[in-house]
Design an enzyme around this catalytic site. Structure first.
Site, short mmCIF file in Angstrom:
data_model
loop_
_atom_site.label_atom_id
_atom_site.label_comp_id
_atom_site.label_asym_id
_atom_site.label_seq_id
_atom_site.Cartn_x
_atom_site.Cartn_y
_atom_site.Cartn_z
N SER A 1 4.88 -36.43 44.19
CA SER A 1 3.96 -35.73 43.27
C SER A 1 4.30 -34.25 43.14
O SER A 1 3.56 -33.40 43.64
CB SER A 1 2.50 -35.93 43.69
N SER B 1 11.28 -35.57 48.70
CA SER B 1 11.82 -36.84 49.19
C SER B 1 12.50 -36.57 50.53
O SER B 1 13.27 -35.62 50.66
CB SER B 1 12.82 -37.38 48.16
N ASN C 1 0.82 -1.21 0.00
CA ASN C 1 0.00 0.00 0.00
C ASN C 1 0.86 1.27 0.00
O ASN C 1 2.06 1.22 0.23
CB ASN C 1 -0.91 -0.04 1.24
N LYS C 2 0.18 2.36 -0.22
CA LYS C 2 0.80 3.70 -0.24
C LYS C 2 1.82 3.80 -1.36
O LYS C 2 2.87 4.44 -1.22
CB LYS C 2 1.44 4.03 1.12
N1 LIG Z 1 -0.55 8.44 1.02
C1 LIG Z 1 -1.29 7.41 1.40
N2 LIG Z 1 -1.72 7.36 2.67
C2 LIG Z 1 -2.47 6.33 3.03
C3 LIG Z 1 -2.81 5.29 2.14
N3 LIG Z 1 -3.57 4.37 2.81
C4 LIG Z 1 -3.71 4.85 4.06
N4 LIG Z 1 -3.04 6.00 4.22
C5 LIG Z 1 -2.98 6.81 5.43
O1 LIG Z 1 -2.35 6.07 6.46
C6 LIG Z 1 -2.90 6.41 7.74
C7 LIG Z 1 -3.33 5.18 8.47
O2 LIG Z 1 -4.40 4.58 7.79
P1 LIG Z 1 -5.40 3.57 8.49
O3 LIG Z 1 -6.29 3.07 7.42
O4 LIG Z 1 -6.01 4.13 9.69
O5 LIG Z 1 -4.37 2.44 8.90
P2 LIG Z 1 -4.70 1.05 9.59
O6 LIG Z 1 -3.83 0.05 8.97
O7 LIG Z 1 -6.15 0.77 9.54
O8 LIG Z 1 -4.23 1.31 11.08
P3 LIG Z 1 -4.59 0.45 12.39
O9 LIG Z 1 -5.92 -0.17 12.14
O10 LIG Z 1 -4.60 1.38 13.52
O11 LIG Z 1 -3.54 -0.57 12.50
C8 LIG Z 1 -4.04 7.37 7.45
O12 LIG Z 1 -3.60 8.68 7.66
C9 LIG Z 1 -4.35 7.13 5.99
O13 LIG Z 1 -4.92 8.23 5.37
C10 LIG Z 1 -2.32 5.37 0.81
O14 LIG Z 1 -2.56 4.53 -0.04
N5 LIG Z 1 -1.55 6.44 0.50
#
Ligand SMILES: Nc1nc2c(ncn2[C@@H]2O[C@H](COP(=O)(O)OP(=O)(O)OP(=O)(O)O)[C@@H](O)[C@H]2O)c(=O)[nH]1
Ligand SMILES: [Mg+2]
Lengths: 300, 633
Positions: free
Chosen positions: B540, B468, B164-165
């Protein structure tokens, strides 16, 4: 109509949950709130224990502000299924004249629902109570366990829920503690209606469209169900073809305009819906976290 | 990708289902903040599965709690608790339900934070496929590996590795490939059947429901397309019948219905079936249902059956076909995921829930503990919160079970802390350690009470435990003499004597010690049934075994007497010269030397043989028995 594999699985799961609770608790009770979910839950209970009767009573917390048709349906249903029905009202609240017209909706809910429920559970000595809530109804319900542990004062602590692995439920209770149990946790609104249609389960006619006397208030149609309804000077009662997606206290339940007067038609309408069923519930709108707060105080 | 991956998304996508695929139970997991909740929210949003009023609430919530300024924070769709919104993390699993024309989904959004691992396990226990999220900038973290390990242990066989991200790493293919490569080595030691890696941006929706224009190098389905077509069906149709009895319906004398959910397999009227624990056979007479009897049923149906013969089955029994039965044993090896703030105490009695049955159980041995980071196994004396161990578990009575690999229902159990009632562990059974025999009990017409009445006494076991040389046998002998003077009917079982006969096949390993005590317990129980006061003098050393005997004999009839003497005193006394030999290394597994002695926590009587004479102690024990009305009744 035979059940789809999807409904069959949901049914099997709910029956399993009902039996689990009966096997594990001393004195369970079923919260019967007359609506579609309760109708499904009750039907599942009849199936789960057949040919015996479900080994628990039904409990209705009567706020005295339910639709008249609901009360009539309730009494017919109890007679039809031949189960004990306990009706409880918070008498102190009634004496104080607590009503949805005179109190804020949260004060009203607290007195006539939450407190009334606590009283009824304590008086009956119930250690477990079934509720028809579904996780898809609301965002804090989406977090709740199927077997939801409550403290001795009926509170829910969402931050320390017990893990719930597989379908092995930890049913141990400390002194005074109770369990809320939700057999329909994994059902959606669509599932409920599909099941009602497939199993031919009776529901309150208020779910079907019909000409009804309503008043437009806060952007919703509220049904004028009895003479206690205080009309504002500029309000006029009009007759409209409406129905309800959820049922509660009539002054707090918004109707939708609809032509759907058969089960098939309301199922078709629901699949097109662009709003959630809870939109008609005025009590949930106090604030974003209102449901969670109520639950922490012991609301179902 | 290379082995062990079976990334057959394309084949899956081509195999168009003739009927709608069954509901898919999906879990999102991975480390904190990797974007799990955002992904779930985005998925629902993209599919227009969010109602107008919910969207309006989401917009205003995003302004108030969101992390993204004006933009919608999709995580808030699922992070429904106040505390979650305030802290910006997920605390507990959220369940969301949605359908596309292709199939229905149950989505469980797990928390990533280590503190809430047990909630992630809650979601994983029922999931068939897990989306494991990784932040492209951070790569695999310890928590990512922990979640992968737990998912694998709990039987999740299909993984989507969602990197992700990608928007934050310029949609760089190399970053993606590096993380995929890294995960390959993690997955090698885990039990996944398929792994599909997908680069995504949960926030912007890239590759979530539609292919991403930002990642043209990616050749494969979007996440949703993959989920719609994922084939997670196990070849469950031919699985052996397992029907744990949940509840017995005794509507009238004439009707006895046995209710339960079929965990696996199928059954039909006329089938010969067996109650696993007792081995009693009967046939299915009816499958009772409200709309009219059924002829057959299959997992996951909930049914109510009646038998052709009156056989005794109760909650916790497992019904099966005679040709394929579950294990029945009181010891097995299992993985435990520890979930309580209070660490595991081997030997301590926990409450086990398995197939509807609740009974006492304890961990007799921790074989190893798992390092989720490296996959390494190491020795351990305890398991603390979120740790995973492979253990030997003993139950107070034989139970029916399968290995979890074979059956996710009958191979699972939980342990509950008796004092706090907290769920202490999730248990995943590997294999039985000893098979119990299938001998059923004979009805008897002369009862224990009748036999005891003839002897004018209350039968009981006086269990002398201690090091013992502490003086157990000496004191027990004195007590027996005094009892006989009072015309009591007694029997003495002494460690050394028993080992010359009944238990001469046993050595001193831990397993043999357990068996030694178990046999003595069984004999003592028989003698109590005969109406006797039985004196047992055994070191035991383990609490678990003493508790086992206590459970076997019955709480009321078990009197635990702790003969307490400091180890130094015993070594000094050394009446049989055993300490000297143990210290010289000639005897292994000697209590107090190279094996621990676990002192009783709540003995009925505790006496110090270093401070008082054996004679005085014997008198004290007799006084205790008289005070409790056990003599001359
Ligand atoms: N730039 C970017 N930010 C992202 C992306 N996905 C999530 N975020 C950001 O990452 C942060 C955490 O996202 P959450 O979805 O709350 O993460 P989570 O995995 O559910 O976290 P927990 O449930 O607490 O473990 C947030 O600020 C989101 O907006 C992405 O694809 N790109
Ligand atoms: Mg989250």
């Amino acid at each position: 109509m035979p059940l789809t594999p999807h409904l069959r699985r949901l049914e099997a799961e709910a029956v399993f949950i009902l039996r689990e609770a009966v096997a594990e608790f001393r004195r369970p009770v079923m919260l019967y709130s007359i609506g579609k979910d309760s109708s499904v839950m009750l039907h599942l209970a009849l199936k789960a224990f057949y040919p015996a009767k479900p080994p628990f009573p039904l409990l209705h917390v009567d706020t005295t502000w339910k639709f008249r048709e609901m009360i009539a349906f309730r009494d017919q249903t109890a007679a039809r299924v031949e189960m004990e029905l306990i009706v409880h009202t918070n008498e102190d609240g009634r004496k104080r004249g607590v009503s949805p017209f005179t109190c804020s909706s949260s004060a009203y809910t607290q007195a006539m629902k939450t407190e009334a429920l606590r009283q009824a559970l304590n008086e009956g000595g119930f250690d477990a109570a079934f509720g028809g809530a579904r996780r898809d109804e609301e965002k804090s319900r989406a977090k709740e366990r199927i077997f939801s542990h409550r403290t001795a004062s009926h509170g829910w602590d969402p931050k320390t829920q017990r893990p719930e692995l597989w379908r092995i439920f930890n049913t141990r209770l400390g002194a005074g503690e109770t369990m809320r149990i939700f057999p329909l946790s994994n059902w959606t609104e669509t599932d409920v209606w599909d099941y009602i249609a497939a199993e031919n389960i009776p529901v309150v006619p208020l779910y079907l469209a019909k000409e009804r006397p309503v008043v437009r208030r806060n952007g919703a149609y509220i049904m004028v169900d009895d003479e206690r309804f205080p009309l504002a000077p500029d309000e006029v009662v009009e007759s409209r073809r409406v129905r309800f997606r959820t049922l509660g206290c009539y002054p707090l339940t918004g109707a939708i305009e609809s032509e759907a007067d058969t089960l098939e038609a309301i199922i078709a309408e629901m699949r097109q819906a662009s709003t959630s069923e809870r939109q008609g519930r005025l009590i949930d709108f106090d604030e974003s976290a209102s449901m969670e707060r109520k639950k922490r105080e012991g609301y179902f | 990708m290379t082995a062990p991956f079976i990334a057959d998304a394309e084949t899956l996508a081509k195999a168009q289902p003739s009927r709608p695929r069954p509901t898919l139970r999906v879990l999102t997991c991975g480390s904190v903040d990797d974007g799990k909740s955002t992904l779930v929210g985005r998925l629902l949003y993209e599919r227009q599965l969010i109602f107008d009023d919910q969207l309006a609430a989401l917009r205003s919530d995003s302004l108030r709690h969101g992390t993204l300024g004006e933009e919608i924070d999709f995580a808030l769709l699922v992070d429904g608790l106040e505390a979650e919104r305030e802290q910006g993390i997920t605390i507990d699993v959220a369940y969301r339900y949605f359908s596309t024309p292709a199939r229905s989904f149950i989505l469980a959004d797990a928390p990533g934070h280590e503190q809430y691992t047990r909630n992630m396990a809650t979601g994983a226990s029922n999931a068939e496929l897990a989306i494991l999220l990784v932040d492209a900038r951070k790569g695999l973290l310890t928590q990512t590996r922990r979640h992968a390990t737990i998912a694998s242990l709990l039987g999740v066989r299909h993984i989507v590795l969602a990197v992700n991200k990608m928007d934050l790493v310029d949609y760089d293919e190399a970053v993606f490939e590096r993380i995929v490569g890294e995960f390959e080595s993690v997955a090698a030691s885990l039990a996944f059947r398929s792994v599909e890696a997908i680069p995504i941006s949960a926030r912007d929706g890239d590759n979530v429901v539609a292919d991403s224009a930002n990642m043209p190098w990616r050749d494969g389905p979007s996440l949703l397309t993959y989920l719609e077509n994922a084939d997670v069906e196990t070849d469950g149709g031919d699985a052996p019948l397992r029907l744990p009895v949940q509840w017995v319906n005794r509507r009238s004398d004439a009707f006895r219905g046995f209710a339960g959910a079929i965990a696996s397999g199928r059954l039909q009227v006329g089938d010969e079936i067996v109650a696993a624990a007792s081995g009693r056979k009967t046939t299915i007479a009816r499958i009772v249902a409200m709309g009219g009897d059924l002829f057959s049923a299959a997992a996951p149906d909930s049914v109510m059956v009646t038998f052709a013969d009156e056989i005794d089955a109760s909650r916790g029994d497992v019904l099966c076909h005679p040709t394929n039965r579950p294990n029945v044993a009181d010891q097995f090896a299992a993985h435990l995921i520890w979930m309580s703030d209070e660490s595991l105490l081997p030997g301590r009695s926990y409450l086990m829930k398995i197939n509807g049955r609740s009974l006492a159980a304890s961990v007799t041995d921790i074989k190893h503990k798992l390092d989720v980071d490296t996959g390494a196994k190491s020795a351990a004396k305890t398991l603390s919160l979120n740790e995973i161990g492979f253990c030997n578990v003993a139950t107070a009575a034989p139970v029916a079970f399968d290995s979890y690999d074979e059956n996710r229902t009958t191979g699972a159990f939980i342990l509950i802390d008796r004092f706090s009632n907290a769920t202490a562990a999730a248990g995943i059974i590997a294999f039985p350690l000893r098979r119990a025999t299938n001998i059923h009990l004979q009805e008897q017409s002369v009862s224990k009470a009748t036999r005891a009445r003839l002897k004018h006494q209350t039968p009981a076991v006086l269990w002398f435990t201690g090091l013992s040389g502490a003086g157990k046998s000496t004191i027990a002998n004195l007590v027996e003499s005094k009892l006989v003077e009072r015309h009591a009917h007694t029997l003495m079982l002494d460690g050394d004597n028993v080992r010359h006969g009944l238990n001469k096949d046993l050595g001193f390993t831990e397993a043999d010690r357990v068996e030694n005590i178990r046999r003595v317990g069984e004999v003592a129980k028989l003698m109590v049934d005969a109406g006797l006061i039985v004196l047992c003098a055994f070191i035991s050393p383990f609490r678990a075994e003493r508790r086992m005997v206590r459970t076997l004999v019955g709480e009321q009839e078990f009197i635990e007497i702790f003969i307490d003497a400091p180890l130094d005193v015993c070594k000094e006394r050394d009446p049989k010269g055993l300490y000297k030999r143990a210290l010289a290394g000639e005897i292994k597994n000697f209590t107090g030397v190279d094996q621990p002695y676990e002192a009783p926590e709540f003995p009925e009587l505790k006496v110090s043989s270093a401070e008082r004479s054996a004679e005085a102690i014997a008198d004290q024990i007799i006084a205790y028995l008289e005070a409790n009305g056990m003599l001359g009744v």
